[in-house]
Design a protein around this motif. Structure first.
Motif, PDB file in Angstrom:
ATOM      1  N   GLU A  21      -2.597  -4.147   6.277  1.00  0.00           N
ATOM      2  CA  GLU A  21      -3.544  -4.279   5.168  1.00  0.00           C
ATOM      3  C   GLU A  21      -2.842  -4.794   3.918  1.00  0.00           C
ATOM      4  O   GLU A  21      -1.941  -4.145   3.392  1.00  0.00           O
ATOM      5  CB  GLU A  21      -4.196  -2.929   4.867  1.00  0.00           C
ATOM      6  CG  GLU A  21      -5.326  -3.010   3.869  1.00  0.00           C
ATOM      7  CD  GLU A  21      -6.400  -3.974   4.322  1.00  0.00           C
ATOM      8  OE1 GLU A  21      -6.535  -5.053   3.693  1.00  0.00           O
ATOM      9  OE2 GLU A  21      -7.085  -3.685   5.306  1.00  0.00           O
TER      10      GLU A  21
ATOM     11  N   ASN B 260      -3.440   0.572   9.932  1.00  0.00           N
ATOM     12  CA  ASN B 260      -2.739  -0.680   9.610  1.00  0.00           C
ATOM     13  C   ASN B 260      -2.086  -0.644   8.241  1.00  0.00           C
ATOM     14  O   ASN B 260      -2.147  -1.584   7.485  1.00  0.00           O
ATOM     15  CB  ASN B 260      -3.692  -1.866   9.721  1.00  0.00           C
ATOM     16  CG  ASN B 260      -4.827  -1.798   8.708  1.00  0.00           C
ATOM     17  OD1 ASN B 260      -5.197  -0.732   8.240  1.00  0.00           O
ATOM     18  ND2 ASN B 260      -5.395  -2.949   8.406  1.00  0.00           N
TER      19      ASN B 260
ATOM     20  N   TYR C 146      -5.185   5.508   7.918  1.00  0.00           N
ATOM     21  CA  TYR C 146      -5.353   4.083   8.186  1.00  0.00           C
ATOM     22  C   TYR C 146      -4.337   3.639   9.239  1.00  0.00           C
ATOM     23  O   TYR C 146      -3.156   3.935   9.136  1.00  0.00           O
ATOM     24  CB  TYR C 146      -5.200   3.253   6.910  1.00  0.00           C
ATOM     25  CG  TYR C 146      -6.396   3.387   6.008  1.00  0.00           C
ATOM     26  CD1 TYR C 146      -7.454   2.489   6.107  1.00  0.00           C
ATOM     27  CD2 TYR C 146      -6.492   4.434   5.099  1.00  0.00           C
ATOM     28  CE1 TYR C 146      -8.577   2.609   5.295  1.00  0.00           C
ATOM     29  CE2 TYR C 146      -7.604   4.568   4.287  1.00  0.00           C
ATOM     30  CZ  TYR C 146      -8.644   3.661   4.390  1.00  0.00           C
ATOM     31  OH  TYR C 146      -9.751   3.795   3.591  1.00  0.00           O
TER      32      TYR C 146
ATOM     33  N   ASN D  86       0.785  -1.238   0.000  1.00  0.00           N
ATOM     34  CA  ASN D  86       0.000   0.000   0.000  1.00  0.00           C
ATOM     35  C   ASN D  86       0.819   1.290   0.000  1.00  0.00           C
ATOM     36  O   ASN D  86       0.355   2.322   0.465  1.00  0.00           O
ATOM     37  CB  ASN D  86      -0.999   0.016   1.169  1.00  0.00           C
ATOM     38  CG  ASN D  86      -2.144  -0.917   0.896  1.00  0.00           C
ATOM     39  OD1 ASN D  86      -2.800  -0.798  -0.130  1.00  0.00           O
ATOM     40  ND2 ASN D  86      -2.370  -1.861   1.781  1.00  0.00           N
TER      41      ASN D  86
END
Length: 172
Positions: free
Chosen positions: A154, A171, A169, A68
């Motif tokens: 994630e 995670n 976010y 990510n």
């Protein structure tokens, strides 16, 4: 109580796992990719790429890629003693991170220190705040992985197109 400083921070966590396993998780490509990174490449000073279970050595360089996040982190391994301590440049060589492991009664105490950080406002926000929050999560993720066999970061949902995903976010 010591006054808050923006040029360094320390994070500690007890993890119920053998010290040798924790060192492997930090000091090998295979280990660090289990709980922290999507991809790690370690290059020895002679230019050879280290194999997945080879321990990193002082003078190696690294390229890290996370889930990510499309960017890369590049740096140098400053110290790696093969058992309980490593030190590396971080945040595009803006600062350094050390990881110290100590056997305790029923666990290993991991102490992470990020230091030698500039104290301008941009660094305070992006490096001090961002990394302090980030390391808190990643150390908890390492604990979850070693004690319970799960990772919390994630990997299913693609967050790369969300502009402030790393600040929103928990995670990442």
């Amino acid at each position: 109580m010591e006054q808050l400083r923006f040029d360094q921070f320390t994070k500690k966590i007890y993890i119920k796992a053998p010290l040798q396993k924790l060192y492997w998780c930090w000091a090998t490509k295979a280990g660090i990719e289990t709980w922290f990174l999507r991809k790690a490449v370690y290059t020895a000073s002679d230019g050879d790429t280290r194999k997945p279970d080879d321990f990193i050595q002082s003078g190696d360089t690294y390229t890290w890629e996370w889930h990510n996040w499309d960017g890369q982190e590049k740096g140098t391994i400053l110290q790696a003693n093969g058992k309980d301590f490593l030190d590396f440049s971080f945040a595009n060589d803006v600062c350094k991170v050390s990881v110290k492991l100590e056997e305790k009664e029923r666990a290993t105490l991991l102490t992470l220190k990020q230091y030698d950080m500039p104290t301008d406002e941009e660094t305070k926000m992006n490096i001090y705040n961002g990394c302090s929050c980030g390391w808190t999560f990643w150390l908890a993720n390492l604990k979850a992985y070693l004690e319970h066999g799960i990772v919390l970061n994630e990997t299913e949902f693609d967050l790369t197109d969300i502009p402030q995903a790393g600040h929103v976010y928990v995670n990442m």
